[in-house]
Design a protein around this motif. Structure first.
Motif, short mmCIF file in Angstrom:
data_model
loop_
_atom_site.label_atom_id
_atom_site.label_comp_id
_atom_site.label_asym_id
_atom_site.label_seq_id
_atom_site.Cartn_x
_atom_site.Cartn_y
_atom_site.Cartn_z
N THR A 10 0.88 12.82 48.85
CA THR A 10 0.48 11.91 47.76
C THR A 10 -0.98 11.51 47.90
O THR A 10 -1.75 11.56 46.93
CB THR A 10 1.39 10.67 47.74
OG1 THR A 10 2.74 11.10 47.56
CG2 THR A 10 0.99 9.72 46.63
N VAL A 11 -1.38 11.10 49.11
CA VAL A 11 -2.77 10.70 49.34
C VAL A 11 -3.70 11.89 49.09
O VAL A 11 -4.75 11.73 48.44
CB VAL A 11 -2.94 10.16 50.78
CG1 VAL A 11 -4.42 9.99 51.13
CG2 VAL A 11 -2.21 8.86 50.96
N ALA A 12 -3.33 13.06 49.57
CA ALA A 12 -4.17 14.24 49.38
C ALA A 12 -4.28 14.62 47.90
O ALA A 12 -5.34 15.05 47.45
CB ALA A 12 -3.61 15.41 50.19
N THR A 13 -3.21 14.44 47.15
CA THR A 13 -3.25 14.72 45.72
C THR A 13 -4.21 13.76 45.02
O THR A 13 -5.00 14.18 44.16
CB THR A 13 -1.83 14.62 45.10
OG1 THR A 13 -1.00 15.60 45.73
CG2 THR A 13 -1.85 14.86 43.60
N TYR A 14 -4.16 12.48 45.38
CA TYR A 14 -5.13 11.53 44.84
C TYR A 14 -6.55 11.99 45.17
O TYR A 14 -7.44 11.97 44.32
CB TYR A 14 -4.92 10.13 45.43
CG TYR A 14 -3.83 9.30 44.81
CD1 TYR A 14 -3.72 9.14 43.43
CD2 TYR A 14 -2.90 8.64 45.61
CE1 TYR A 14 -2.73 8.36 42.86
CE2 TYR A 14 -1.90 7.86 45.05
CZ TYR A 14 -1.82 7.72 43.68
OH TYR A 14 -0.83 6.93 43.13
N ALA A 15 -6.77 12.39 46.42
CA ALA A 15 -8.11 12.82 46.84
C ALA A 15 -8.57 14.05 46.08
O ALA A 15 -9.72 14.12 45.63
CB ALA A 15 -8.12 13.10 48.35
N LYS A 24 -8.54 19.32 49.37
CA LYS A 24 -7.29 19.97 49.00
C LYS A 24 -6.40 20.04 50.23
O LYS A 24 -6.84 20.37 51.32
CB LYS A 24 -7.56 21.37 48.46
CG LYS A 24 -6.34 22.07 47.92
CD LYS A 24 -6.74 23.38 47.26
CE LYS A 24 -5.56 24.14 46.75
NZ LYS A 24 -4.88 23.57 45.62
N TYR A 25 -5.14 19.78 50.01
CA TYR A 25 -4.14 19.81 51.07
C TYR A 25 -3.32 21.08 50.92
O TYR A 25 -2.91 21.45 49.83
CB TYR A 25 -3.25 18.57 50.90
CG TYR A 25 -2.10 18.44 51.85
CD1 TYR A 25 -2.30 18.36 53.22
CD2 TYR A 25 -0.80 18.36 51.37
CE1 TYR A 25 -1.23 18.20 54.08
CE2 TYR A 25 0.27 18.19 52.22
CZ TYR A 25 0.05 18.12 53.58
OH TYR A 25 1.11 17.95 54.43
N HIS A 26 -3.08 21.76 52.04
CA HIS A 26 -2.33 23.01 51.99
C HIS A 26 -0.83 22.78 52.20
O HIS A 26 -0.01 23.40 51.54
CB HIS A 26 -2.86 23.99 53.02
CG HIS A 26 -2.17 25.31 53.00
ND1 HIS A 26 -2.31 26.20 51.98
CD2 HIS A 26 -1.30 25.86 53.88
CE1 HIS A 26 -1.56 27.27 52.22
NE2 HIS A 26 -0.93 27.08 53.37
#
Length: 117
Positions: A10-15, A24-26
């Motif tokens: 969730t945090v990575a999607t916000y970022a 981007k989160y893998h």
């Protein structure tokens, strides 16, 4: 708040949304003996170990903070509230704070690069 893989995502999607894809989160992967590994989608960064989720979440929060400071844009209110709740969970964790500082530096750098292109 317990920092789980879902919270990191969730945090990575916000970022990712806030920075226009600069972060981007893998995803995650299991590692026998080390638990869940959290993988960044841009850098060759992997967080493993007991506090990996806190460190990964901290990195993406730092990315948003650095991006906001460098670009002069405001982080969306829902992301701010969520990020603050997550930060409270790791604020006394030195490795997580180091990850946040790294994310802030990356956010500032990536905002400069985007502005110059």
């Amino acid at each position: 708040m317990r920092i789980t893989a879902k919270v990191v995502k969730t945090v990575a999607t916000y970022a990712e949304e806030f920075t226009g894809g600069a972060f981007k989160y893998h995803g995650t992967s299991g590692d026998i003996g080390h638990g869940t590994g959290y993988f960044d989608g841009i850098k060759q960064q992997v967080w493993i170990g007991r506090n990996a989720s806190k460190e990964a979440a901290a990195y993406y929060i730092g990315g948003m903070l650095g991006w906001a400071r460098q670009s002069g844009t405001e982080i969306p209110e829902d992301a701010v509230k969520y990020g603050q709740a997550v930060q409270e969970s790791y604020q006394h964790n030195a490795k997580a704070m180091a990850s946040q500082n790294e994310g802030e530096a990356d956010g500032k750098f990536r905002a400069v690069v985007k502005a110059e292109s």
